[in-house]
Design a protein around this motif. Sequence first.
Motif, PDB file in Angstrom:
ATOM      1  N   HIS A  38       0.825  -1.213   0.000  1.00  0.00           N
ATOM      2  CA  HIS A  38       0.000   0.000   0.000  1.00  0.00           C
ATOM      3  C   HIS A  38       0.861   1.265   0.000  1.00  0.00           C
ATOM      4  CE1 HIS A  38      -3.363  -2.689   0.717  1.00  0.00           C
ATOM      5  NE2 HIS A  38      -2.749  -3.166   1.785  1.00  0.00           N
ATOM      6  N   GLY A  39       1.947   1.205  -0.741  1.00  0.00           N
ATOM      7  CA  GLY A  39       2.863   2.336  -0.794  1.00  0.00           C
ATOM      8  C   GLY A  39       2.831   3.059  -2.121  1.00  0.00           C
ATOM      9  N   SER A  40       3.789   3.919  -2.327  1.00  0.00           N
ATOM     10  CA  SER A  40       3.944   4.664  -3.570  1.00  0.00           C
ATOM     11  C   SER A  40       5.428   4.788  -3.865  1.00  0.00           C
ATOM     12  CB  SER A  40       3.310   6.057  -3.456  1.00  0.00           C
ATOM     13  OG  SER A  40       3.955   6.812  -2.438  1.00  0.00           O
ATOM     14  N   PHE A  41       5.770   5.119  -5.115  1.00  0.00           N
ATOM     15  CA  PHE A  41       7.176   5.282  -5.451  1.00  0.00           C
ATOM     16  C   PHE A  41       7.361   6.409  -6.453  1.00  0.00           C
ATOM     17  CE2 PHE A  41       5.873   2.480  -8.918  1.00  0.00           C
ATOM     18  CZ  PHE A  41       6.560   3.013 -10.016  1.00  0.00           C
ATOM     19  N   SER A  42       8.574   6.884  -6.554  1.00  0.00           N
ATOM     20  CA  SER A  42       8.932   7.864  -7.571  1.00  0.00           C
ATOM     21  C   SER A  42      10.320   7.551  -8.088  1.00  0.00           C
ATOM     22  CB  SER A  42       8.890   9.296  -7.006  1.00  0.00           C
ATOM     23  OG  SER A  42       9.842   9.455  -5.970  1.00  0.00           O
ATOM     24  N   ILE A  43      10.590   7.926  -9.319  1.00  0.00           N
ATOM     25  CA  ILE A  43      11.907   7.750  -9.920  1.00  0.00           C
ATOM     26  C   ILE A  43      12.406   9.108 -10.376  1.00  0.00           C
ATOM     27  CG2 ILE A  43      10.787   7.073 -12.098  1.00  0.00           C
ATOM     28  CD1 ILE A  43      13.373   5.536 -12.784  1.00  0.00           C
ATOM     29  N   ARG A  44      13.667   9.386 -10.104  1.00  0.00           N
ATOM     30  CA  ARG A  44      14.270  10.667 -10.456  1.00  0.00           C
ATOM     31  C   ARG A  44      15.636  10.420 -11.071  1.00  0.00           C
ATOM     32  NH1 ARG A  44      13.505  13.300  -4.397  1.00  0.00           N
ATOM     33  NH2 ARG A  44      11.353  12.588  -4.078  1.00  0.00           N
ATOM     34  N   GLY A  45      16.028  11.313 -11.955  1.00  0.00           N
ATOM     35  CA  GLY A  45      17.376  11.259 -12.475  1.00  0.00           C
ATOM     36  C   GLY A  45      18.364  11.604 -11.375  1.00  0.00           C
ATOM     37  N   ASN A  46      19.525  10.986 -11.410  1.00  0.00           N
ATOM     38  CA  ASN A  46      20.553  11.239 -10.405  1.00  0.00           C
ATOM     39  C   ASN A  46      21.860  11.524 -11.133  1.00  0.00           C
ATOM     40  OD1 ASN A  46      21.589  11.300  -7.666  1.00  0.00           O
ATOM     41  ND2 ASN A  46      22.620   9.365  -8.134  1.00  0.00           N
ATOM     42  N   GLY A  47      22.237  12.794 -11.176  1.00  0.00           N
ATOM     43  CA  GLY A  47      23.416  13.154 -11.947  1.00  0.00           C
ATOM     44  C   GLY A  47      23.119  13.114 -13.438  1.00  0.00           C
ATOM     45  N   THR A  48      24.129  12.760 -14.236  1.00  0.00           N
ATOM     46  CA  THR A  48      23.981  12.774 -15.691  1.00  0.00           C
ATOM     47  C   THR A  48      23.036  11.694 -16.199  1.00  0.00           C
ATOM     48  OG1 THR A  48      26.253  13.602 -15.885  1.00  0.00           O
ATOM     49  CG2 THR A  48      25.234  12.699 -17.882  1.00  0.00           C
ATOM     50  N   SER A  49      23.259  10.460 -15.773  1.00  0.00           N
ATOM     51  CA  SER A  49      22.428   9.352 -16.265  1.00  0.00           C
ATOM     52  C   SER A  49      22.095   8.344 -15.172  1.00  0.00           C
ATOM     53  CB  SER A  49      23.137   8.642 -17.423  1.00  0.00           C
ATOM     54  OG  SER A  49      24.422   8.183 -17.012  1.00  0.00           O
ATOM     55  N   GLY A  50      22.416   8.686 -13.922  1.00  0.00           N
ATOM     56  CA  GLY A  50      22.128   7.797 -12.811  1.00  0.00           C
ATOM     57  C   GLY A  50      20.653   7.802 -12.445  1.00  0.00           C
ATOM     58  N   THR A  51      20.312   6.951 -11.501  1.00  0.00           N
ATOM     59  CA  THR A  51      18.914   6.736 -11.149  1.00  0.00           C
ATOM     60  C   THR A  51      18.707   6.852  -9.648  1.00  0.00           C
ATOM     61  OG1 THR A  51      18.721   5.173 -12.996  1.00  0.00           O
ATOM     62  CG2 THR A  51      16.977   5.118 -11.333  1.00  0.00           C
ATOM     63  N   GLY A  52      17.609   7.468  -9.266  1.00  0.00           N
ATOM     64  CA  GLY A  52      17.192   7.495  -7.870  1.00  0.00           C
ATOM     65  C   GLY A  52      15.766   6.995  -7.759  1.00  0.00           C
ATOM     66  N   ILE A  53      15.561   5.927  -7.006  1.00  0.00           N
ATOM     67  CA  ILE A  53      14.221   5.387  -6.796  1.00  0.00           C
ATOM     68  C   ILE A  53      13.878   5.506  -5.318  1.00  0.00           C
ATOM     69  CG2 ILE A  53      12.715   3.368  -6.946  1.00  0.00           C
ATOM     70  CD1 ILE A  53      14.382   2.369  -9.245  1.00  0.00           C
ATOM     71  N   TYR A  54      12.738   6.120  -5.038  1.00  0.00           N
ATOM     72  CA  TYR A  54      12.260   6.315  -3.679  1.00  0.00           C
ATOM     73  C   TYR A  54      10.922   5.590  -3.543  1.00  0.00           C
ATOM     74  CZ  TYR A  54      15.540  10.258  -3.717  1.00  0.00           C
ATOM     75  OH  TYR A  54      16.663  11.045  -3.830  1.00  0.00           O
ATOM     76  N   PHE A  55      10.733   4.865  -2.439  1.00  0.00           N
ATOM     77  CA  PHE A  55       9.409   4.288  -2.203  1.00  0.00           C
ATOM     78  C   PHE A  55       9.028   4.491  -0.734  1.00  0.00           C
ATOM     79  CE2 PHE A  55      12.172   0.651  -1.286  1.00  0.00           C
ATOM     80  CZ  PHE A  55      11.578   0.031  -0.200  1.00  0.00           C
ATOM     81  N   THR A  56       7.753   4.782  -0.545  1.00  0.00           N
ATOM     82  CA  THR A  56       7.209   5.099   0.771  1.00  0.00           C
ATOM     83  C   THR A  56       6.110   4.114   1.121  1.00  0.00           C
ATOM     84  OG1 THR A  56       7.676   7.462   0.454  1.00  0.00           O
ATOM     85  CG2 THR A  56       6.068   6.873   2.153  1.00  0.00           C
ATOM     86  N   VAL A  57       6.172   3.560   2.329  1.00  0.00           N
ATOM     87  CA  VAL A  57       5.157   2.608   2.784  1.00  0.00           C
ATOM     88  C   VAL A  57       4.683   3.011   4.176  1.00  0.00           C
ATOM     89  CG1 VAL A  57       6.059   0.691   1.408  1.00  0.00           C
ATOM     90  CG2 VAL A  57       6.908   1.046   3.740  1.00  0.00           C
ATOM     91  N   PRO A  58       3.432   2.710   4.501  1.00  0.00           N
ATOM     92  CA  PRO A  58       2.930   3.012   5.854  1.00  0.00           C
ATOM     93  C   PRO A  58       3.536   2.065   6.879  1.00  0.00           C
ATOM     94  CG  PRO A  58       1.267   1.849   4.571  1.00  0.00           C
ATOM     95  CD  PRO A  58       2.386   2.144   3.619  1.00  0.00           C
ATOM     96  N   VAL A  59       3.685   2.550   8.100  1.00  0.00           N
ATOM     97  CA  VAL A  59       4.214   1.733   9.188  1.00  0.00           C
ATOM     98  C   VAL A  59       3.359   1.934  10.429  1.00  0.00           C
ATOM     99  CG1 VAL A  59       6.583   1.852   8.335  1.00  0.00           C
ATOM    100  CG2 VAL A  59       5.797   3.531  10.010  1.00  0.00           C
ATOM    101  N   ILE A  60       3.486   1.010  11.352  1.00  0.00           N
ATOM    102  CA  ILE A  60       2.883   1.143  12.668  1.00  0.00           C
ATOM    103  C   ILE A  60       4.001   1.492  13.636  1.00  0.00           C
ATOM    104  CG2 ILE A  60       1.595  -0.022  14.508  1.00  0.00           C
ATOM    105  CD1 ILE A  60       0.541  -1.939  12.360  1.00  0.00           C
ATOM    106  N   THR A  61       3.870   2.601  14.319  1.00  0.00           N
ATOM    107  CA  THR A  61       4.926   3.037  15.230  1.00  0.00           C
ATOM    108  C   THR A  61       4.631   2.573  16.639  1.00  0.00           C
ATOM    109  OG1 THR A  61       3.819   5.152  15.612  1.00  0.00           O
ATOM    110  CG2 THR A  61       5.444   5.063  13.832  1.00  0.00           C
ATOM    111  N   GLN A  62       5.714   2.348  17.378  1.00  0.00           N
ATOM    112  CA  GLN A  62       5.604   1.973  18.791  1.00  0.00           C
ATOM    113  C   GLN A  62       6.430   2.962  19.596  1.00  0.00           C
ATOM    114  OE1 GLN A  62       6.704  -2.108  19.405  1.00  0.00           O
ATOM    115  NE2 GLN A  62       4.832  -2.882  18.487  1.00  0.00           N
TER     116      GLN A  62
END
Length: 276
Positions: free
Chosen positions: A237-261
């Motif tokens: 039940h998360g989401s993700f995004s992809i971004r360029g990193n530098g000239t041709s590199g890649t950055g992938i970010y993903f976010t998911v819900p958590v239960i905190t204690q």
Amino acid sequence: MFEIQGNSSSSGNKSDSRIHNSEADTNPFAKTIAFQPSVLNGMSHEMRTQMNAIVAFSFLLKDSTLIESEKEEFINQIYFTCEKLISLFENYLESAVVDTGGSTNDIVNCNMNNLLDQLIAEFREILQKSGKNNIELITETQFSGTNEICIDKNKIFRLIRCLFHNSLQNTNSGYIKIGYYNTDNEITFYVLDSGQGYSKTREFLHTNDLSDSLGRYQDLSSAINLSLAKKLIQVLHGSFSIRGNGTSGTGIYFTVPVITQLKTDTPQKKFAKMII
């Protein structure tokens, strides 16, 4: 920046046009990535290629004139090739399991201080065996609030493995950076690299026709890694995004819900570290 929410449809769920509706209805694998002819053919070719590489390195080890450092290099290559083959097959099967709804949740309590320690140790060994000595593995974490969270650790680890192997596939020198940060009810992980795979990675993450993308890039490992990663994010039940990193590199970010204690005896604090 591109973003796909966790409830979006996966390209792996598209059945091959040649499959009759009756077969798709009765065969639980008919709509999975594993059933697509282009993937099946690619798996056959990739497995033969990797097995031939193992045989070749084993043959070279028989040379009595080899010095110890050369033998070690060939042994490392055999190990690395075996790991690639195992990872490819496991991800192929896991993708089919997720598509058919057979994946189960396994929520466990985790400590934010050492959440990825085991995984990073595994990646360092893989990187060493790969022979890519010009790549640095960097980890960084930053979080606030509680030290304890509840997540599906197995799925998170498999997901990060997929992204790491994709970066390793597309990077020959520079760095691969892995980290995470959290808010109250979510945690964001990211894998960044200085490689050459941004266009290909973006294509595989957003394609509606995996066969067409495979025909363009001829990289089954990346296709399966990224397809599975996207499906796991959806399951979580998360989401993700992809971004360029530098000239041709890649950055992938993903976010998911958590239960905190929350720990009442521990004051709120921020923790950050960077290990190279």
